[in-house]
Design an enzyme around this catalytic site. Structure first.
Site, PDB file in Angstrom:
ATOM      1  N   ASN A 159      19.647   3.333  45.827  1.00  0.00           N
ATOM      2  CA  ASN A 159      20.201   4.403  44.981  1.00  0.00           C
ATOM      3  C   ASN A 159      19.589   5.773  45.217  1.00  0.00           C
ATOM      4  O   ASN A 159      20.268   6.794  45.205  1.00  0.00           O
ATOM      5  CB  ASN A 159      20.098   3.993  43.512  1.00  0.00           C
ATOM      6  CG  ASN A 159      18.651   3.837  43.078  1.00  0.00           C
ATOM      7  OD1 ASN A 159      17.827   3.301  43.789  1.00  0.00           O
ATOM      8  ND2 ASN A 159      18.344   4.349  41.903  1.00  0.00           N
ATOM      9  N   GLU A 161       9.326  -2.815  40.094  1.00  0.00           N
ATOM     10  CA  GLU A 161      10.061  -1.811  39.326  1.00  0.00           C
ATOM     11  C   GLU A 161      11.513  -2.231  39.333  1.00  0.00           C
ATOM     12  O   GLU A 161      12.182  -2.183  40.373  1.00  0.00           O
ATOM     13  CB  GLU A 161       9.885  -0.435  39.970  1.00  0.00           C
ATOM     14  CG  GLU A 161       8.471   0.091  39.932  1.00  0.00           C
ATOM     15  CD  GLU A 161       8.051   0.505  38.533  1.00  0.00           C
ATOM     16  OE1 GLU A 161       6.860   0.715  38.309  1.00  0.00           O
ATOM     17  OE2 GLU A 161       8.941   0.633  37.665  1.00  0.00           O
ATOM     18  N   CYS A 195      18.123   3.908  37.834  1.00  0.00           N
ATOM     19  CA  CYS A 195      17.603   2.887  36.918  1.00  0.00           C
ATOM     20  C   CYS A 195      17.322   3.463  35.537  1.00  0.00           C
ATOM     21  O   CYS A 195      17.212   2.724  34.574  1.00  0.00           O
ATOM     22  CB  CYS A 195      16.327   2.303  37.489  1.00  0.00           C
ATOM     23  SG  CYS A 195      15.011   3.526  37.638  1.00  0.00           S
ATOM     24  N   GLU A 238       3.707   2.829  38.246  1.00  0.00           N
ATOM     25  CA  GLU A 238       3.481   3.713  39.393  1.00  0.00           C
ATOM     26  C   GLU A 238       3.175   5.098  38.858  1.00  0.00           C
ATOM     27  O   GLU A 238       3.667   5.500  37.790  1.00  0.00           O
ATOM     28  CB  GLU A 238       4.725   3.752  40.284  1.00  0.00           C
ATOM     29  CG  GLU A 238       5.042   2.397  40.939  1.00  0.00           C
ATOM     30  CD  GLU A 238       6.338   2.424  41.742  1.00  0.00           C
ATOM     31  OE1 GLU A 238       7.357   2.909  41.217  1.00  0.00           O
ATOM     32  OE2 GLU A 238       6.324   1.962  42.898  1.00  0.00           O
TER      33      GLU A 238
END
Ligand SMILES: NC(=O)c1ccc[n+]([C@@H]2O[C@H](COP(=O)([O-])OP(=O)(O)OC[C@H]3O[C@@H](n4cnc5c(N)ncnc54)[C@H](O)[C@@H]3O)[C@@H](O)[C@H]2O)c1
Ligand SMILES: N/C(=C/C=C\C=O)C(=O)O
Length: 487
Positions: A155, A253, A287, A468
């Site tokens: 993405n 993630e 996301c 992260e």
């Protein structure tokens, strides 16, 4: 770069050299549905070569000072920035996103990722304690782990790949990156800049191909001790299974089903345009995108009217059109998956207020076979509906009313994901209170997608494991040791 019959032929980048592969995958231009690129269909052989190269490069790279590594990252950032337009055009063509988003978000953030970690690597501190009564001093030191596997999704291709490469090599690791087979071009273009930036051969290796073939060879390799993965939950489950026998360090993630909670005292002039953007930016293929909108009942009708009007103004167009707000979805399969949710919603008795099946999409003839759809708003949908529970990852959002703060918090938390949320209210007390009760790793209040890279990024529940960011990525990509000195 090789080209065959007008097609772009990518090559793996291993040990500082571009290497052809024995077989290739077709890669499509989402705006036309045409094959325009061939991506290496790598496997175990390529992974083994990459591991050898990364292993050979590790002693030299890990022994360089943070200052020396920082300078290399800064030079790479400079070279990426100089190639911004070329990279943006490539990302637009490869992923289907608009050229404007690629120019203003994707590639600038990729540049920033290297600049950010080039700086943050210079400022980490370690810990120290004293036991005077025993004459002891205790302190921690950190060292790079070794060869890092970095697996990224389609993405935000270069944005998310560099969000892993930068901290990994800044900390002194060597890496084997595997971008999504659907969007491999900008990773390959980045490889062409590595030597000029001063990245030694074998420090960054990129192998292209599918998850099951090259991805699984990489995550199950015994000499790759840690994996940083961004993608879907099912893939994360598979990677966890494959890596478990080797007790690898994992950063996962994953997906989200992100709520926007809009209270009656929200500033709708700000909330509505921002919530349109948070719902449909990058074709809803982020996301962090909003896919559930809870609106307090007293303003529900006003919000719905204005939100649908604003959604209909969100321009779907050819990705290369600078005025387009939204381009093409990533693939025919993904387009059909997203459309299937709208069909299910209709069958459940929900109302489709605009978009798919309601409004007409006009495209130039050459784009008729592209993977386009209109931004779609669904209402009169139950919380138990799959459209309210499952990640759609497309330009579809559901709008439902709520009455009380307690009710909406419970409903917002009633999904398996816990990645991001937005809260809109003029009450500072309320935004603090609600944000703390939401099961999300990230909560934006009266805004969306303002990123603070110094602070933890990631989700809870089925949205992932780990975080992260400046400190979090440093700790993930290093091993800590506690040393005790008796004096
Ligand atoms: N949390 C985040 O920061 C974040 C960011 C972007 C996307 N995502 C999530 O990613 C998903 C969409 O991306 P996607 O479709 O590329 O996800 P995906 O899981 O299908 O693929 C992600 C990456 O994993 C690789 N892969 C697939 N199967 C594999 C396997 N068995 N072993 C090793 N590697 C494998 C793919 O080739 C790709 O490079 C959505 O769920 C979205 O929410 C999360
Ligand atoms: N990791 C990040 C992800 C953003 C959007 C994913 O689809 C980030 O912003 O750092």
């Amino acid at each position: 770069m090789a080209a065959r019959g007008g097609l772009l032929m990518l090559e793996n980048f291993i040990g500082g050299t571009f290497l052809p592969c024995s077989s290739y995958l077709d890669s499509y231009d989402p705006s036309t549905g045409e094959v325009y690129c061939h991506v290496p269909n790598s496997g175990e052989e390529e992974v083994e070569a990459a591991v050898e190269a990364a292993r050979a490069a590790f002693p030299g790279w890990s022994s360089r000072s943070p200052q020396e590594r920082s300078q290399v990252l800064q030079r790479l950032a400079d070279l990426l920035e100089q190639s911004l337009e070329e990279l943006a055009q490539a990302e637009c063509k490869d992923q289907g996103k608009t050229i404007t988003l690629a120019r203003t978000m994707d590639i600038p953030r990729a540049v920033h990722n290297f600049r950010f970690f080039a700086s943050s690597i210079l400022h980490h501190t370690s810990e120290c304690t004293q036991m005077d009564h025993l004459g002891c001093l205790h302190y921690t030191v950190r060292a790079p782990v070794g060869i890092a596997a970095l697996i990224s999704p389609w993405n935000l291709p270069l944005y998310l790949l560099t969000w892993k490469i930068a901290p990994a090599i800044a900390a002194g690791n060597t890496v084997i990156a595997k971008p999504s087979e659907l969007t491999s071009v900008t990773a390959w273009m980045m490889c062409r800049l590595l030597e000029k930036a001063g990245v030694p051969p074998g420090v960054v290796n990129v192998v292209f191909g599918t998850g099951p073939r090259v991805g699984e060879a990489l995550v199950s390799h015994p000499d790759v001790p840690l994996i940083s993965f961004t993608g879907s939950q099912p893939t994360a489950e598979r990677i966890t299974q494959l890596s478990a026998p080797h007790c690898k360090k994992l950063s996962l993630e994953l997906g989200g089903k992100n709520p926007a909670i809009i209270f009656e005292d929200a500033n709708l002039d700000e909330c509505i345009p921002t919530t349109v953007r948070s719902s449909f930016a990058n074709q809803g293929e982020i996301c962090l995108c909003t896919s559930r909108i809870f609106v307090q009942r007293s303003i529900y009708n006003e919000f719905l009217k204005r939100f649908v009007e604003a959604t209909r103004m969100w321009k779907v167009g050819v990705p290369s059109d600078p005025s387009a707000d939204m381009g093409a979805l990533i693939s025919q399969a993904h387009l059909e998956k997203v459309r299937s949710y709208i069909k299910k919603a209709r069958l459940e008795g929900a109302r489709i207020l605009c978009g798919e099946g309601v409004d007409t999409l006009n495209l130039p003839p050459r784009n008729q076979a592209g993977y386009f759809m209109l931004p779609t708003v669904i209402t009169d949908v139950k919380d138990e509906s799959c459209c309210m529970k499952e990640e759609i990852f497309g330009p579809v959002t559901c709008v439902v009313p709520f009455d009380s703060e307690e009710e909406v918090i419970q409903r917002a938390n009633s999904v398996k994901y816990g990645l991001a949320a937005t809260v809109w209210s003029g009450s500072v007390g309320r935004v603090h209170r609600v944000a703390k009760k939401l099961q999300s790793g990230l909560v934006w209040t009266n805004c969306w997608l303002i990123r603070e890279l110094n602070l933890p990024f990631g989700g809870m529940k089925s949205s992932g494991v780990g975080r992260e960011g400046a400190r979090d990525s440093y700790e993930f990509f290093t091993e800590v040791k506690t040393i005790t000195v008796k004096h």
